[in-house]
Write an enzyme that holds these catalytic residues in place. Structure first.
Site, PDB file in Angstrom:
ATOM      1  CG  PHE A 197       0.248   4.338   3.640  1.00 49.56           C
ATOM      2  CD1 PHE A 197      -0.977   4.919   4.794  1.00 49.56           C
ATOM      3  CD2 PHE A 197       0.973   3.915   4.048  1.00 49.56           C
ATOM      4  CE1 PHE A 197      -1.724   3.448   5.037  1.00 49.56           C
ATOM      5  CE2 PHE A 197       0.075   1.980   4.397  1.00 49.56           C
ATOM      6  CZ  PHE A 197      -0.672   2.669   5.094  1.00 49.56           C
ATOM      7  CB  THR A 241      -0.672   0.014   0.823  1.00 49.52           C
ATOM      8  OG1 THR A 241      -1.688  -1.275   1.020  1.00 49.52           O
ATOM      9  CG2 THR A 241      -1.872   1.168   1.358  1.00 49.52           C
TER      10      THR A 241
END
Length: 299
Positions: A193, A191
């Site tokens: 961010f 992921t």
């Protein structure tokens, strides 16, 4: 802030008190303590004070209201794509992207009992990243606001037939049994961010290190406007690493684009490309320039 499940409230209150004592050091994140965003906040900003917020809007508002110096928000996942609503929330927030952080994501199946479970709660992104695992076992996915919050909710509910998918640390925080680890469908689940603050979009970056610029634009309603708007990046040798479209408004006649490029304003090639893009756009807005968290470019 009191919308968190009961088992999480004591930890939330403790973290909030610490952040209130030094707001400039606080970094807001969405989710209950133990969520992936909590982990990302601690890893990306080890000296910061993590401030849990129930929603993405709450995390962004914490920065705008001065309760936190920064916020860290997941923007996209390698397996399940972009995080819902983020492309709307970031421009509306008025905040600036000042950094990015890439984090490997691993999920665990947990519960009050040891399974098998009829259903599991988790954030929609985590459910999507584990959809094959759930389908093979006939487990019903149920959406919750965040992964660790789902674990806290399952702990509070006390039903041995219902589990949660969350980071392994959530089982320890909320007294749950880990039934199975690494339930994500892909071993390289990652992921991205972004870190945001309330400051100018044109930040000084180290010229010796690769940097990114993120911006949004809406092309004019003329033939081949998108083709012409993007042409300047090709002719000026500016590498665009991300381009996504989303509808602006309810008419479905206005499309906005979210883009990442390698480089920053002040570089003549970047300036020329952005100028050409702006010429064919109704709006172009820089959301931030920042150091790369992970190398991009040609191999």
């Amino acid at each position: 802030m009191r919308s968190f499940p009961k088992p999480a409230l004591a930890i939330v209150d403790k973290l909030r008190t610490e952040a209130q004592a030094d707001p400039a050091r606080a970094i807001a994140f969405q989710g209950s303590p133990g969520a992936n965003s909590h982990r990302a906040a601690m890893e990306a900003r080890p000296d910061a004070l993590p401030l849990p917020c129930f929603s993405f809007e709450d995390a962004l508002d914490a920065v705008k209201d001065g309760r936190a110096g920064q916020a860290i928000i997941p923007i996209e996942n390698s397996q399940h794509g972009r995080v819902a609503d983020i492309h709307f929330l970031l421009p509306e927030s008025g905040l600036t992207i000042v950094g990015e952080y890439f984090m490997p994501i691993h999920h665990a199946l947990m519960g009050v009992g040891t399974g098998p479970f009829e259903a599991v709660y988790s954030h929609p992104q985590a459910l999507g990243q584990s959809r094959f695992f759930l389908r093979e076992r006939g487990i019903v996915p149920l959406s919750y606001a965040d992964t660790a919050g789902a674990a806290a909710f399952v702990s509070e509910r006390g039903d041995p037939n219902v589990g949660a998918i969350a980071p392994a640390i959530a089982a320890q925080l909320y007294n749950l049994n880990i039934v199975e680890r690494h339930v994500e469908d892909s071993d390289d689940n990652m992921t991205r961010f972004v870190i945001l603050s309330d400051g100018p979009a044109f930040l000084k970056v180290d010229e010796e290190k690769p940097a990114m610029t993120t911006f949004i634009f809406e092309v004019k309603n003329i033939p081949a406007a998108l083709y012409k708007a993007l042409g300047g990046f090709a002719t000026n040798g500016v590498n665009m690493t991300k381009l996504e479209s989303y509808q602006h408004g309810t008419s479905f006649s206005a499309t906005r684009f979210y883009a990442d490029i390698i480089g920053v304003p002040g570089d003549p090639a970047v300036d020329r490309a952005l100028e050409e893009c702006g010429f064919y756009s109704k709006e172009l807005r820089i959301l931030g320039s920042y150091q790369q968290g992970r190398k991009r470019g040609t191999s």
